[in-house]
Design a protein around this motif. Sequence first.
Motif, PDB file in Angstrom:
ATOM      1  N   GLN A  86     -15.519 -12.653  14.335  1.00  0.00           N
ATOM      2  CA  GLN A  86     -16.866 -12.981  14.787  1.00  0.00           C
ATOM      3  C   GLN A  86     -17.365 -14.299  14.205  1.00  0.00           C
ATOM      4  OE1 GLN A  86     -19.207  -9.088  14.269  1.00  0.00           O
ATOM      5  NE2 GLN A  86     -17.224  -8.730  13.311  1.00  0.00           N
ATOM      6  N   LEU A  87     -16.750 -14.732  13.107  1.00  0.00           N
ATOM      7  CA  LEU A  87     -17.203 -15.960  12.454  1.00  0.00           C
ATOM      8  C   LEU A  87     -16.521 -17.213  12.993  1.00  0.00           C
ATOM      9  CD1 LEU A  87     -17.345 -14.750   8.747  1.00  0.00           C
ATOM     10  CD2 LEU A  87     -19.198 -14.854  10.414  1.00  0.00           C
ATOM     11  N   LEU A  88     -15.489 -17.035  13.827  1.00  0.00           N
ATOM     12  CA  LEU A  88     -14.714 -18.182  14.306  1.00  0.00           C
ATOM     13  C   LEU A  88     -15.570 -19.301  14.908  1.00  0.00           C
ATOM     14  CD1 LEU A  88     -11.544 -16.496  15.888  1.00  0.00           C
ATOM     15  CD2 LEU A  88     -11.657 -17.835  13.794  1.00  0.00           C
ATOM     16  N   ALA A 120     -20.984 -19.418   7.268  1.00  0.00           N
ATOM     17  CA  ALA A 120     -20.725 -18.945   8.632  1.00  0.00           C
ATOM     18  C   ALA A 120     -21.480 -17.640   8.893  1.00  0.00           C
ATOM     19  CB  ALA A 120     -19.227 -18.750   8.848  1.00  0.00           C
ATOM     20  N   VAL A 121     -21.499 -16.746   7.896  1.00  0.00           N
ATOM     21  CA  VAL A 121     -22.232 -15.489   8.056  1.00  0.00           C
ATOM     22  C   VAL A 121     -23.711 -15.777   8.264  1.00  0.00           C
ATOM     23  CG1 VAL A 121     -22.985 -13.402   6.859  1.00  0.00           C
ATOM     24  CG2 VAL A 121     -20.591 -14.069   6.778  1.00  0.00           C
ATOM     25  N   HIS A 122     -24.230 -16.761   7.518  1.00  0.00           N
ATOM     26  CA  HIS A 122     -25.646 -17.070   7.661  1.00  0.00           C
ATOM     27  C   HIS A 122     -25.950 -17.734   8.997  1.00  0.00           C
ATOM     28  CE1 HIS A 122     -27.743 -15.860   4.024  1.00  0.00           C
ATOM     29  NE2 HIS A 122     -26.547 -15.916   3.464  1.00  0.00           N
ATOM     30  N   ASN A 123     -25.023 -18.549   9.495  1.00  0.00           N
ATOM     31  CA  ASN A 123     -25.212 -19.132  10.830  1.00  0.00           C
ATOM     32  C   ASN A 123     -25.186 -18.045  11.889  1.00  0.00           C
ATOM     33  OD1 ASN A 123     -25.572 -21.794  10.113  1.00  0.00           O
ATOM     34  ND2 ASN A 123     -23.379 -22.209  10.053  1.00  0.00           N
ATOM     35  N   PHE A 124     -24.304 -17.094  11.716  1.00  0.00           N
ATOM     36  CA  PHE A 124     -24.252 -15.943  12.622  1.00  0.00           C
ATOM     37  C   PHE A 124     -25.587 -15.209  12.585  1.00  0.00           C
ATOM     38  CE2 PHE A 124     -23.474 -11.660  13.951  1.00  0.00           C
ATOM     39  CZ  PHE A 124     -22.422 -11.707  14.857  1.00  0.00           C
ATOM     40  N   GLU A 125     -26.093 -15.010  11.376  1.00  0.00           N
ATOM     41  CA  GLU A 125     -27.351 -14.282  11.206  1.00  0.00           C
ATOM     42  C   GLU A 125     -28.495 -15.038  11.874  1.00  0.00           C
ATOM     43  OE1 GLU A 125     -31.024 -12.845   9.438  1.00  0.00           O
ATOM     44  OE2 GLU A 125     -30.218 -14.871   9.210  1.00  0.00           O
ATOM     45  N   TYR A 155     -28.116 -14.247  15.701  1.00  0.00           N
ATOM     46  CA  TYR A 155     -28.294 -12.881  16.193  1.00  0.00           C
ATOM     47  C   TYR A 155     -29.343 -12.075  15.444  1.00  0.00           C
ATOM     48  CZ  TYR A 155     -23.992 -13.776  18.764  1.00  0.00           C
ATOM     49  OH  TYR A 155     -23.060 -14.302  19.604  1.00  0.00           O
ATOM     50  N   GLY A 156     -29.843 -12.600  14.322  1.00  0.00           N
ATOM     51  CA  GLY A 156     -30.825 -11.851  13.544  1.00  0.00           C
ATOM     52  C   GLY A 156     -30.220 -10.737  12.719  1.00  0.00           C
ATOM     53  N   LYS A 157     -28.903 -10.620  12.776  1.00  0.00           N
ATOM     54  CA  LYS A 157     -28.203  -9.599  12.003  1.00  0.00           C
ATOM     55  C   LYS A 157     -26.907 -10.173  11.473  1.00  0.00           C
ATOM     56  CE  LYS A 157     -29.683  -5.495  14.547  1.00  0.00           C
ATOM     57  NZ  LYS A 157     -29.272  -4.459  15.476  1.00  0.00           N
ATOM     58  N   LEU A 158     -26.382  -9.546  10.440  1.00  0.00           N
ATOM     59  CA  LEU A 158     -25.055  -9.926   9.967  1.00  0.00           C
ATOM     60  C   LEU A 158     -24.005  -9.420  10.955  1.00  0.00           C
ATOM     61  CD1 LEU A 158     -26.518 -10.715   7.412  1.00  0.00           C
ATOM     62  CD2 LEU A 158     -24.868  -9.430   6.082  1.00  0.00           C
ATOM     63  N   PRO A 159     -22.793  -9.995  10.949  1.00  0.00           N
ATOM     64  CA  PRO A 159     -21.753  -9.491  11.853  1.00  0.00           C
ATOM     65  C   PRO A 159     -21.345  -8.055  11.501  1.00  0.00           C
ATOM     66  CG  PRO A 159     -20.998 -11.423  10.601  1.00  0.00           C
ATOM     67  CD  PRO A 159     -22.359 -11.116  10.136  1.00  0.00           C
ATOM     68  N   TYR A 160     -20.630  -7.438  12.434  1.00  0.00           N
ATOM     69  CA  TYR A 160     -20.011  -6.152  12.106  1.00  0.00           C
ATOM     70  C   TYR A 160     -19.004  -6.369  10.986  1.00  0.00           C
ATOM     71  CZ  TYR A 160     -21.582  -4.579  16.719  1.00  0.00           C
ATOM     72  OH  TYR A 160     -22.336  -4.258  17.814  1.00  0.00           O
ATOM     73  N   MET A 195     -16.988 -21.654  12.444  1.00  0.00           N
ATOM     74  CA  MET A 195     -16.044 -22.329  11.565  1.00  0.00           C
ATOM     75  C   MET A 195     -15.192 -23.324  12.345  1.00  0.00           C
ATOM     76  SD  MET A 195     -14.786 -19.192   9.207  1.00  0.00           S
ATOM     77  CE  MET A 195     -14.167 -20.291   7.943  1.00  0.00           C
ATOM     78  N   ASP A 196     -15.766 -23.876  13.431  1.00  0.00           N
ATOM     79  CA  ASP A 196     -15.043 -24.840  14.262  1.00  0.00           C
ATOM     80  C   ASP A 196     -13.768 -24.255  14.857  1.00  0.00           C
ATOM     81  OD1 ASP A 196     -16.668 -26.930  14.424  1.00  0.00           O
ATOM     82  OD2 ASP A 196     -15.731 -28.155  12.869  1.00  0.00           O
ATOM     83  N   GLN A 197     -13.776 -22.984  15.178  1.00  0.00           N
ATOM     84  CA  GLN A 197     -12.595 -22.357  15.762  1.00  0.00           C
ATOM     85  C   GLN A 197     -12.952 -21.704  17.092  1.00  0.00           C
ATOM     86  OE1 GLN A 197      -9.536 -22.435  14.674  1.00  0.00           O
ATOM     87  NE2 GLN A 197      -9.735 -23.188  12.580  1.00  0.00           N
ATOM     88  N   THR A 198     -13.817 -22.359  17.864  1.00  0.00           N
ATOM     89  CA  THR A 198     -14.267 -21.777  19.124  1.00  0.00           C
ATOM     90  C   THR A 198     -13.118 -21.561  20.098  1.00  0.00           C
ATOM     91  OG1 THR A 198     -16.292 -22.999  18.772  1.00  0.00           O
ATOM     92  CG2 THR A 198     -16.008 -22.006  20.930  1.00  0.00           C
TER      93      THR A 198
END
Lengths: 369, 149
Positions: free
Chosen positions: A109-111, A66-71, A74-79, A114-117
């Motif tokens: 931020q990862l929700l 999930a962190v990598h999908n976020f990255e 956005y090109g960055k890791l989450p806060y 992780m299928d938790q939209t």
Amino acid sequence: MLAYSRIKAAKTRRGTGRDAFTLIELLVVISIIAVLIALLLPAVQQAREAARRTQCRNNLKQLGLAVHNFESTYGKLPYGMLRSDGTRWGHPAFGTLPEQNRRYALHFQLLPYMDQTNLFTWFDQMVFSNNQKQRNSDGTYGTDWTPEWFHRQSVPGFVCPSNTGSLWNQSHSADSNGRYSRADYLACAGRRGYPGYQATRPSLWNPFGPGTDHPQATIPGSTTSMNSALSDGMFTRNRQFPLQDNTDGTSNTILIAERSYSDRVFDDCGPSTGFSTTKIGNWGWWSFGAEGNVFLGTGVPINFRIRNCTEYLDPVRYDDRINAMGSLHVGGAHVVLVDGSVRFLNENISSQVFNALGTRAGGEVIGEF
Amino acid sequence: MNLVRAYLLCGSCALLFTLGGCGPKQPEIVDVTGVVTMNGTPLEHIHVEFWPLAGPRSIGNTDETGTFELKTDDLKRSGCLPGSSRVSLIDTHHMKDDYISEGGDWVDMSAGRKSRIHSKYYDAMKSPLTVEVKLGETNHFEFAVDPRP
């Protein structure tokens, strides 16, 4: 004929024949069965724990992905954690009143990844205090803390099945008990996530610590500043790091790790009133929180625990406990590295290597671990 | 009856075999003592941590004579793992143990008090103090530390 067969049957029962157990034989059989059960039961329990452990590893893997999908988005890791503390940080439309502060943790931020939209969109970013209220079907909000509120929603992917206890925060204070949902996987903030060594506990609100000459860093969007010297991992407050900041290498840096919530000594030592009423289960929420609820550090051995109530009152040892990674799996804890691989770290790992694993750009040379 | 005895004997033997060999082998650690001084004066309330390359850290606190004795982190055994170790010193004299006020609120009881020693000792990985703890020898270390600038 009938009478004769009865007599014969009675004679047989009296015991000249071998078609009945003696007492001794019965006892021996029972004892053998008892020994077999005693041998088998731990094995069965171990098999069950192995299954829980596999589930736990998988949850960590999902978080890493999930962190990598976020990255990728956005090109960055989450806060590691966002907390605006009375400023309009992030967007001029955000309010400055205390109940309008933006506050959320890494997990929130990862929700969407992780299928938790649906849960993600439930969160009210504009008015933070709405998240502790009942949400009506028409989108309006009702009374505080009743009957169900956002912070109480438990997400299975954030919980390790091996961890015992309530899925909600545990406090000696009835007012705050059970209000926030627990997260078992917390962000690695480097060597210290919860205030630095030299900060006393009261200094959570003044985190650079009184009377110290340690380097301080101002947090963007916050009225407080945080000692950044030991918060040198991939996650920190109010900042996002791109992957290229991880110069130690993605295979040599911890992203997310486990915390153990089983700690009877800690739980029994807390006072019943005031702000410091915490059981260990009061630390670690996925929706929002302060540093101690969201971060872990590698400056403390894996599975560290305080041993008595004197240590509970010792700022250094108390802080150590809040920072400690750990689990109920025997002998160590799982971590997911920045490269997305899940590793089980032995609790007897070299303290120096473990530290190096916490830093994103410490420049250390790490061998096998 | 002999058969019964044989059963019992076998059973108890099996039990002994199962129970024997339990318990992890503890790594060998050696006793470590030391003194922390500043400008020739012994310092009380210094939290001492040895971070060995070989495994988990050991900790200690100085008494009024500036002397410390290391224990493992679980406080169950005295000593430290042998080999090279980094040393961190944390001044706790400004972190009084009465920092929780009577009402239980977090009040900064340490306001105005400052760390006596230089901050370079806080961070074990950057601390100038590194030592070699030796197996089978007396390990006594004296740290003369710099004051806060």
